[in-house]
Scaffold this motif. Structure first.
Motif, PDB file in Angstrom:
ATOM      1  N   LYS A   1       0.948  -0.935   0.414  1.00  0.00           N
ATOM      2  CA  LYS A   1       0.214  -0.225  -0.316  1.00  0.00           C
ATOM      3  C   LYS A   1       0.471   1.398  -0.404  1.00  0.00           C
ATOM      4  O   LYS A   1       2.713   1.350   0.539  1.00  0.00           O
ATOM      5  N   LYS A   2       0.613   2.441  -0.189  1.00  0.00           N
ATOM      6  CA  LYS A   2       1.373   3.872  -0.672  1.00  0.00           C
ATOM      7  C   LYS A   2      -0.166   4.880   0.261  1.00  0.00           C
ATOM      8  O   LYS A   2      -0.862   4.557  -0.113  1.00  0.00           O
TER       9      LYS A   2
ATOM     10  N   GLY B   1      -7.260   8.505  -4.809  1.00  0.00           N
ATOM     11  CA  GLY B   1      -7.555   7.160  -3.406  1.00  0.00           C
ATOM     12  C   GLY B   1      -8.271   6.957  -5.229  1.00  0.00           C
ATOM     13  O   GLY B   1      -7.719   5.671  -5.358  1.00  0.00           O
ATOM     14  N   LYS B   2      -8.506   7.153  -6.042  1.00  0.00           N
ATOM     15  CA  LYS B   2      -9.449   5.810  -7.033  1.00  0.00           C
ATOM     16  C   LYS B   2      -7.584   5.528  -8.070  1.00  0.00           C
ATOM     17  O   LYS B   2      -7.880   4.479  -9.078  1.00  0.00           O
ATOM     18  N   MET B   3      -6.718   5.993  -7.782  1.00  0.00           N
ATOM     19  CA  MET B   3      -5.314   5.471  -8.731  1.00  0.00           C
ATOM     20  C   MET B   3      -4.775   4.632  -7.056  1.00  0.00           C
ATOM     21  O   MET B   3      -3.676   3.998  -7.348  1.00  0.00           O
TER      22      MET B   3
ATOM     23  N   GLY C   1     -15.204   3.377  -2.300  1.00  0.00           N
ATOM     24  CA  GLY C   1     -14.805   2.305  -2.635  1.00  0.00           C
ATOM     25  C   GLY C   1     -13.249   2.573  -2.537  1.00  0.00           C
ATOM     26  O   GLY C   1     -12.452   2.700  -2.965  1.00  0.00           O
ATOM     27  N   ILE C   2     -12.986   4.345  -1.908  1.00  0.00           N
ATOM     28  CA  ILE C   2     -11.578   4.660  -1.408  1.00  0.00           C
ATOM     29  C   ILE C   2     -10.894   4.110  -0.423  1.00  0.00           C
ATOM     30  O   ILE C   2     -12.258   4.414   0.859  1.00  0.00           O
ATOM     31  N   GLU C   3      -9.660   3.617   0.273  1.00  0.00           N
ATOM     32  CA  GLU C   3      -9.478   3.992   1.311  1.00  0.00           C
ATOM     33  C   GLU C   3      -9.517   5.051   2.080  1.00  0.00           C
ATOM     34  O   GLU C   3      -7.740   5.248   1.983  1.00  0.00           O
ATOM     35  N   ALA C   4     -10.103   5.029   2.903  1.00  0.00           N
ATOM     36  CA  ALA C   4      -9.485   6.311   3.644  1.00  0.00           C
ATOM     37  C   ALA C   4      -9.831   6.555   5.511  1.00  0.00           C
ATOM     38  O   ALA C   4     -10.295   6.119   5.856  1.00  0.00           O
TER      39      ALA C   4
ATOM     40  N   VAL D   1       2.689  11.914  -7.775  1.00  0.00           N
ATOM     41  CA  VAL D   1       3.131  10.887  -8.336  1.00  0.00           C
ATOM     42  C   VAL D   1       4.222  10.621  -9.203  1.00  0.00           C
ATOM     43  O   VAL D   1       4.011   9.216 -10.105  1.00  0.00           O
ATOM     44  N   LEU D   2       5.084  11.428  -9.499  1.00  0.00           N
ATOM     45  CA  LEU D   2       5.820  11.723  -9.927  1.00  0.00           C
ATOM     46  C   LEU D   2       7.276  10.538  -9.900  1.00  0.00           C
ATOM     47  O   LEU D   2       7.566   9.799  -8.899  1.00  0.00           O
ATOM     48  N   ASP D   3       7.750   9.786 -11.299  1.00  0.00           N
ATOM     49  CA  ASP D   3       8.411   8.986 -11.480  1.00  0.00           C
ATOM     50  C   ASP D   3       9.825   9.410 -10.667  1.00  0.00           C
ATOM     51  O   ASP D   3       9.974  11.010 -10.610  1.00  0.00           O
TER      52      ASP D   3
END
Length: 242
Positions: free
Chosen positions: A4-5, A25-27, A52-55, A223-225
């Motif tokens: 998890k992130k 959350g949707k990501m 549907g998001i874990e929050a 979310v930068l790589d």
């Protein structure tokens, strides 16, 4: 192995912060919503859970060190790590008072939230962020904090001559630059995000952009790589001048 992130967002129970939480959350990110009002934070978390998001709601007032430390302890004990910090909480006080007339009290109040509070939260959470293989910090700022824009009489931002708010955001940008230099040889990436003139309660919903549009640049920087930028000032249309 961590699968998890986790992302923590200050001032996340409404506006740009809440929309950013929804998009991340949707990501698949686990959302930790920071809110001064515990009940409002929990209610915002329930809305996301129903989507549907874990929050999870976390009580935090960026101007109170006791709540910052309590929030950090809660994150350490319940989640054990943090991948993204989004410093979203911000205020604007003093109205349209002229720079020569605005009260020092209004300036200090603005800085307590927008600048000193941001530093306090970031410093407290850096140990957790450094445990992430790809920690990210996004500092919400504004084009109104650009010295280049403010000094150009032809620029649209020049009409908003707000000493407290504008200078606090310029200070946020300097915090971004200096922190990014400190951690440039680590996986941490730290950037400033300008969400644009967005319709929120900060401006009495006079902004022309939507929270969905505003959240786009925040999410992008979150979310930068590993090849992504650090120490920059970014808006949805690209990099901005300091």
């Amino acid at each position: 192995m961590q699968t998890k992130k986790y992302v923590f967002i200050t001032g996340a129970n409404k506006g740009i912060g809440f929309e950013t939480a929804r998009q991340l959350g949707k990501m698949g990110y686990v959302i930790l919503l920071g809110a001064r009002n515990e009940l409002k934070g929990e209610e915002a978390a329930r809305i996301l859970v129903n989507e549907g998001i874990e929050a999870h709601g976390i009580m935090l007032d960026v101007t109170r060190q006791d709540t910052i430390q309590a929030a950090v302890s809660q994150m350490e004990q319940k989640f054990g790590s943090l991948d993204v910090l989004i410093n979203n909480a911000g205020i604007s006080v003093g109205g349209a008072a002229l720079p020569s007339q605005i009260s020092l009290e209004d300036i200090r109040k603005t800085y307590d939230t927008n600048f000193f509070g941001m530093i306090s939260v970031t410093q407290a959470l850096l140990p957790l962020l450094q445990q992430s293989p790809a920690g990210r910090i996004v500092n919400l700022t504004s084009g109104l904090g650009s010295l280049a824009f403010n000094s150009d009489p032809e620029h649209e931002h020049a009409q908003f001559n707000l000493l407290a708010y504008n200078s606090s955001k310029a200070a946020v940008n300097m915090f971004t630059v200096t922190l990014a230099k400190e951690f440039r040889d680590t996986p941490l990436k730290i950037n400033s995000a300008d969400p644009g003139f967005t319709a929120t309660d900060l401006n009495g919903f006079t902004g022309i952009g939507t929270v969905q549009q505003a959240a786009a640049i925040v999410v992008k920087l979150a979310v930068l790589d590993e090849d992504g930028p650090t120490g920059g000032f970014h808006g949805n249309d690209g990099e901005l001048p300091w």
